[in-house]
Design a protein around this motif. Structure first.
Motif, PDB file in Angstrom:
ATOM      1  N   PHE A   1       1.072   2.750   8.096  1.00 23.00           N
ATOM      2  CA  PHE A   1       0.598   1.580   8.826  1.00 23.00           C
ATOM      3  C   PHE A   1       0.761   0.318   7.978  1.00 23.00           C
ATOM      4  O   PHE A   1       0.426   0.291   6.797  1.00 23.00           O
ATOM      5  N   ASP A   2       1.249  -0.712   8.619  1.00 23.84           N
ATOM      6  CA  ASP A   2       1.454  -2.001   7.941  1.00 23.84           C
ATOM      7  C   ASP A   2       0.179  -2.823   8.099  1.00 23.84           C
ATOM      8  O   ASP A   2      -0.095  -3.366   9.159  1.00 23.84           O
ATOM      9  N   TYR A   3      -0.591  -2.892   7.023  1.00 23.02           N
ATOM     10  CA  TYR A   3      -1.869  -3.615   7.068  1.00 23.02           C
ATOM     11  C   TYR A   3      -1.686  -5.132   7.001  1.00 23.02           C
ATOM     12  O   TYR A   3      -2.610  -5.878   7.226  1.00 23.02           O
ATOM     13  N   ASP A   4      -0.507  -5.596   6.670  1.00 21.92           N
ATOM     14  CA  ASP A   4      -0.244  -7.038   6.529  1.00 21.92           C
ATOM     15  C   ASP A   4       0.247  -7.625   7.851  1.00 21.92           C
ATOM     16  O   ASP A   4       1.297  -8.224   7.917  1.00 21.92           O
ATOM     17  N   LEU A   5      -0.527  -7.473   8.879  1.00 23.99           N
ATOM     18  CA  LEU A   5      -0.109  -8.037  10.163  1.00 23.99           C
ATOM     19  C   LEU A   5      -0.366  -9.470  10.194  1.00 23.99           C
ATOM     20  O   LEU A   5      -0.872 -10.310  10.306  1.00 23.99           O
TER      21      LEU A   5
END
Length: 58
Positions: free
Chosen positions: A54-58
């Motif tokens: 999951f890319d937490y830097d949205l």
């Protein structure tokens, strides 16, 4: 199809050996329980992989 009438031999000495045996329901329950455990482990791994990707830097 044959139109001749044939006498069918009937085996009257047929013995059902299943009457003396216990029902085989327990292995099915055990197999279902094992399958559910495996499914839960696979689901947990899949969710952990999704969290890791999951890319937490949205």
């Amino acid at each position: 199809m044959s139109t001749d009438k044939e006498d069918l031999a009937i085996d009257e000495e047929f013995s059902n050996t299943d009457e003396d045996e216990e029902p085989q329901a327990e292995p099915a329950k055990t197999n279902l329980s094992k399958r559910r455990t495996i499914d839960n482990m696979l689901e947990e791994r899949r969710l952990q992989k999704q969290l890791a990707d999951f890319d937490y830097d949205l």
